[in-house]
Design an enzyme around this catalytic site. Structure first.
Site, short mmCIF file in Angstrom:
data_model
loop_
_atom_site.label_atom_id
_atom_site.label_comp_id
_atom_site.label_asym_id
_atom_site.label_seq_id
_atom_site.Cartn_x
_atom_site.Cartn_y
_atom_site.Cartn_z
N ASN A 85 -7.69 -2.49 14.04
CA ASN A 85 -9.09 -2.70 13.66
C ASN A 85 -9.24 -3.89 12.71
OD1 ASN A 85 -8.00 -1.74 11.31
ND2 ASN A 85 -9.38 0.00 11.08
N GLU A 130 -9.63 -1.62 5.02
CA GLU A 130 -10.30 -1.28 6.27
C GLU A 130 -11.56 -2.12 6.47
OE1 GLU A 130 -8.61 0.37 8.21
OE2 GLU A 130 -8.11 2.40 7.60
N HIS A 172 -7.38 -4.43 9.99
CA HIS A 172 -7.05 -4.21 8.58
C HIS A 172 -5.78 -4.95 8.19
CE1 HIS A 172 -4.72 -0.14 9.30
NE2 HIS A 172 -3.87 -1.14 9.24
N ASP A 192 0.82 -1.22 0.00
CA ASP A 192 0.00 0.00 0.00
C ASP A 192 0.85 1.27 0.00
OD1 ASP A 192 0.96 -0.34 2.58
OD2 ASP A 192 -1.00 -0.77 3.46
C1 GLP Z 1 -0.57 0.23 8.63
C2 GLP Z 1 -0.21 -0.36 7.24
C3 GLP Z 1 -0.31 -1.85 7.27
C4 GLP Z 1 0.34 -2.30 8.55
C5 GLP Z 1 -0.57 -2.00 9.71
C6 GLP Z 1 0.02 -2.23 11.08
O1 GLP Z 1 -1.50 1.22 8.56
N1 GLP Z 1 -0.94 0.14 6.15
O2 GLP Z 1 0.28 -2.40 6.10
O3 GLP Z 1 0.57 -3.68 8.50
O4 GLP Z 1 -1.10 -0.69 9.56
O5 GLP Z 1 0.89 -1.20 11.44
P1 GLP Z 1 1.97 -1.35 12.59
O6 GLP Z 1 2.91 -2.41 12.14
O7 GLP Z 1 2.66 -0.01 12.68
O8 GLP Z 1 1.27 -1.72 13.82
#
Ligand code: GLP
Length: 247
Positions: A136, A143, A138, A67
């Protein structure tokens, strides 16, 4: 889903690193799906370390990132282009032409999404996709409410995601409201999935993934339908299960 319990973040990163390096040794032209966020940083450090020690080359792998934020220039310190260069690509021997990231500044997003899907398809789909887990539920930037048959698309970020990710920005106002992400169907077409989960803040999300039902309201739940998913989770994220086993 296979669950690998590890002690902490470092052990999670090392375990993920070993799986990926072994895959590359087996298949030189591995197609690797990559994630951003705090979770995979240790994995990237471990892969860089292995490269610097001469244990691995990334010269033939092909990568696709999950992404990117919309309307952030590639050189913006909060863009995922910048993150990937800084935390991984600049330190290893992967050729630029083998790296694929979504363009958050594209003039035609529909075309950008279609072309990304096509590039993944032409590469023979992703061999192993690294995923983090949003609080959440995702995956990528898919989302809650995202269709399970979605392909690469533009999303409106959930207020909880913008709040969580504001830790990387100066102010929550600076967090983009939209992003572009591989869809759930793209992720599910990966031959293998490696979900990394660390820390107490992920405990509820992980418990819901393991014990809850499959629902578009909790995107990660679809992973239960995939044939080859390994969750590497540390004790903080798995606290109840770790305690039961005396870890
Ligand atoms: C982000 C990214 C995801 C990531 C997730 C967890 O927003 N878009 O690809 O895996 O949320 O983030 P983190 O590893 O900082 O907890």
């Amino acid at each position: 889903m296979k669950i690998v319990k590890v002690r902490d973040y470092e052990e999670m990163s090392q375990a993920a690193c070993k799986i990926i390096l072994d895959k590359i040794k087996d298949k030189k032209h591995l197609v690797l799906g990559l994630a951003t966020g705090s979770t995979p940083e240790g994995l990237y450090r471990c892969m860089i370390h292995a490269y610097k020690e001469g244990k691995i080359s990334f010269q033939h792998i092909v990568t696709f990132n999950l992404d990117e934020y919309l309307n952030l220039d590639q050189n913006h310190p909060n863009s995922y282009h910048y993150y990937m260069k800084k935390k991984f690509f600049n330190h290893v021997d992967i050729p630029k032409k083998n790296i694929h990231l979504l363009d958050g500044m594209a003039t035609n997003y529909i075309q950008e999404c279609q072309q990304y899907d096509e590039k993944i398809r032409r590469a023979g789909n992703i061999d192993i996709q690294v995923l983090g887990l949003g609080v959440n539920g995702h995956i990528g930037f898919n989302e809650p409410g995202t269709s399970f048959i979605s392909r690469t698309h533009v999303v409106h970020l959930d207020p909880t995601t913008r709040k969580t990710n504001s830790k990387f920005f100066r102010d929550i106002q600076d967090v983009p409201k939209k992003a572009i992400t591989m869809g759930i169907a793209n992720i599910m077409e990966s031959k293998e999935i490696l979900l990394l989960v660390s820390g107490k803040k992920k405990e509820l999300a992980l418990a819901r993934l393991i014990n809850g039902e499959i629902s578009e309201q909790f995107p990660a739940s679809i992973l239960k339908k995939h044939q080859n998913v390994t969750i590497i989770a540390d004790c903080a994220a798995l606290s109840k299960m770790c305690k039961e086993n005396g870890n």
